[in-house]
Scaffold this motif. Structure first.
Motif, PDB file in Angstrom:
ATOM      1  N   MET A 296       0.868  -1.208   0.059  1.00  0.00           N
ATOM      2  CA  MET A 296       0.184   0.114  -0.016  1.00  0.00           C
ATOM      3  C   MET A 296       0.962   1.230   0.040  1.00  0.00           C
ATOM      4  N   ILE A 297       1.959   1.239   0.812  1.00  0.00           N
ATOM      5  CA  ILE A 297       2.995   2.428   0.727  1.00  0.00           C
ATOM      6  C   ILE A 297       3.575   2.747  -0.706  1.00  0.00           C
ATOM      7  N   ALA A 298       3.932   1.349  -1.151  1.00  0.00           N
ATOM      8  CA  ALA A 298       4.442   1.546  -2.498  1.00  0.00           C
ATOM      9  C   ALA A 298       3.515   2.084  -3.541  1.00  0.00           C
ATOM     10  N   LEU A 299       2.292   1.679  -3.584  1.00  0.00           N
ATOM     11  CA  LEU A 299       1.143   2.187  -4.352  1.00  0.00           C
ATOM     12  C   LEU A 299       0.858   3.417  -4.222  1.00  0.00           C
ATOM     13  N   GLY A 300       0.934   3.993  -2.848  1.00  0.00           N
ATOM     14  CA  GLY A 300       0.920   5.419  -2.526  1.00  0.00           C
ATOM     15  C   GLY A 300       2.144   5.991  -3.342  1.00  0.00           C
TER      16      GLY A 300
END
Length: 583
Positions: A296-300
């Motif tokens: 999720m952090i990488a997607l963000g």
């Protein structure tokens, strides 16, 4: 050591690249070049499907690949513009753009930044399970609606005309009117249909061949050699801006941001749902583990980068990732090669794609839509569970005819309502002995069963809380008063009761008093330790008693038999009696 752990936690891709093995480079380079051939037409096609100029699809590809290479936990997953997001993005930004391309680009950029913000917030708060709200039926209905919406939206480009419309009905009406009014461009239709047929046929009969690339190159070569844009008015991509996109904060107002926030949350949830499934699959095949919150952090980070460099929201790709994997990708260096190749194209040869027909890009998007449409999944839901089918159809109809955001929220609300209803009205049963079978079974399913004289075994298959406490009380009293013999004791079979709230605890005290007035005892079997501890904490057991618990149904029955001196012969299994009888 601490620095290494910090990098591993927040920048796992960077750690992997730091430990990069030289033996991987040749395969990563080859895989990156193969991937580039797919990234370019797909990115441009999905940009147009999102209501944006094709160049922004390339902008939305370069920076996310770099960001994921740094922050992403998966070794070979590819991020970029996504077919399932195209209709969602268009549905969100086009009504706000007022027909202005510049404003649509700014809104798309801000939508990506907000999507990235939601992703980062969810990842940092470790709320990755939020994607579970989108159950399989909801996702099937959503994907079918998106497939239909994008298909209808792209068909006019294949026929060579445009249809300005805000909803599915207007798009269908505009498509039919355009065809009947003779607005079809013959050459555009021929190119679009040929590309569509070529991609589908090669996918069917030669799945390892690059059908998408072959179709796009064929359309580009034919269009350029015959100069179809000038000679026949064929719609083409045109000259792309030279150079790389610059860092730019999207020119939007606070009101725009507030209007985009719900859509950004929905896109973040959908993107994470797709990414988590693909990420887990890749990790399982590769023999490593990934953190869903880090995903999720990488997607963000990837979405924020796309928005700051004139892109739009992106997600993982279930079609381009297998291309990289099958081409021998070893690490995220494959994505970096793809990003570098696209950047070089924009710097050195931006005019290379000038003659690419938009009908060819529409064919690319249409084939992607056909790949994720799932009509068989709808049929399976109808066949297996009608309520799940209703949820899926609600999702489909809501997204297709009301709007993407409104449709999803209505469906999620309906799913939550169904969940509450199921918890409010759970399954319960009165248990009986059945000849020839061990244990105790639902008397409603086994009418031949026999209840223990004077004993009601009442099984409750859910937690006890404020919404179902009254139903529990009513059904226990009903079972006690309608038993085939005068009831002396009710045993609540509580193996499935995982929690009892204060309202339900108060109900148990009231029920205990009502049963006492009828000369009936209240006992429990199989109640879990933590639930019992909670009743102790509430003080409930000061009223009910501390010696009313049995570990199993069998021990509860034996306890009742001893306490009330019930003859064993009155209710034992006939098969047991016959087996014990002397020859």
């Amino acid at each position: 050591m601490k620095m290494t752990k910090g990098l591993q936690r927040w920048m796992p891709g960077l750690v992997m690249l730091r430990d990069y093995q030289r033996a991987w480079f040749r395969r990563d380079l080859a895989a990156g070049m193969a991937l580039t051939a797919i990234l370019i037409p797909v990115g441009m096609g999905y940009a147009e499907a999102s209501g944006l100029p094709a160049i922004h699809g390339l902008y939305a590809t370069i920076l996310p690949l770099i960001a994921y290479a740094i922050f992403g936990p998966s070794r070979i997953m590819v991020l970029g513009p996504d077919s399932t997001m195209a209709a969602v993005i268009a549905a969100i930004i086009l009504p706000l753009s007022g027909g202005s391309v510049e404003r649509a680009v700014a809104l798309a950029g801000m939508l990506a930044i907000l999507t990235g913000g939601w992703c980062l917030l969810i990842g940092l708060a470790r709320l990755g399970l939020i994607a579970d709200l989108l159950s399989k039926p909801i996702r099937i209905g959503f994907l079918n609606a998106i497939a239909l919406t994008v298909l209808v939206g792209q068909l006019p480009k294949v026929f060579g005309f445009s249809v300005p419309a805000d909803n599915l009905i207007e798009r269908v009406t505009g498509l039919v009117q355009g065809i009947t009014q003779g607005r079809t461009h013959g050459i555009s239709l021929a190119i679009g249909a040929t590309c569509l047929a070529l991609i589908l046929l090669l996918k069917r009969y030669r799945p390892h061949w690059p059908g998408l690339l072959a179709a796009v190159l064929l359309a580009l070569v034919v269009s350029a050699l015959l100069d179809l844009h000038q000679t026949s008015g064929l719609s083409v991509v045109g000259v792309l801006p030279e150079g790389l996109p610059g860092l730019r904060w999207p020119a939007t107002s606070l009101q725009d941001m507030l209007q985009l926030l719900p859509g950004a949350l929905m896109i973040a949830t959908l993107a994470f749902a797709d990414t988590s499934v693909l990420s887990r699959s890749l990790a399982l095949r590769g023999g490593y583990s990934v953190s869903q919150n880090q995903e999720m952090i990488a997607l963000g980070a990837a979405n924020a980068a796309a928005g700051l460099f004139q892109g739009f929201p992106i997600s993982s790709s279930a079609s381009r990732t297998p291309v990289a994997e099958s081409a021998g990708a070893q690490s995220q260096a494959t994505g970096l090669v793809g990003a570098a190749a696209i950047a070089l194209l924009l710097i050195l040869a931006p005019g290379l794609l000038t003659s690419l027909p938009t009908a060819a890009l529409a064919a690319v998007v249409i084939t992607a839509c056909l790949s994720f449409a799932d009509l068989s999944g709808m049929w399976e839901l109808w066949r297996l569970r009608r309520m799940e089918f209703v949820l899926s159809m609600t999702s489909f109809l809501g997204v297709a005819f009301i709007g993407v955001i409104q449709g999803i929220f209505v469906t999620v609300a309906l799913a939550v309502a169904v969940l509450v209803w199921n918890a409010w009205h759970p399954h319960f049963a009165v248990l009986a002995r059945v000849d020839g079978r061990k244990g105790y079974h639902d008397a409603a399913r086994h009418p031949e069963g026999r209840q223990v004289p004077g004993l009601v075994l009442f099984r409750w298959d859910a937690q006890l809380f404020f919404a179902n406490a009254e139903l529990f009380r009513e059904e226990v009293l009903l079972a006690a008063t309608q038993a085939p013999s005068p009831t002396r004791r009710v045993v609540v079979v509580a193996d499935a009761i995982t929690d009892v709230d204060i309202t339900a605890a108060d109900m148990l005290i009231a029920l205990h008093g009502e049963l006492q007035a009828l000369g009936i005892e209240l006992y429990f079997a199989g109640l879990k330790g933590p639930v019992r501890d909670r009743l102790v904490h509430y003080g409930t057991l000061l009223v009910l008693g501390l010696d009313i618990f049995s570990p199993t149904v069998g021990s509860a029955v034996n306890l009742y038999q001893r306490d009330h001196q019930v003859p064993w012969e009155d209710w034992e299994d006939r098969a047991d009696r016959e087996a014990q009888a002397p020859p």
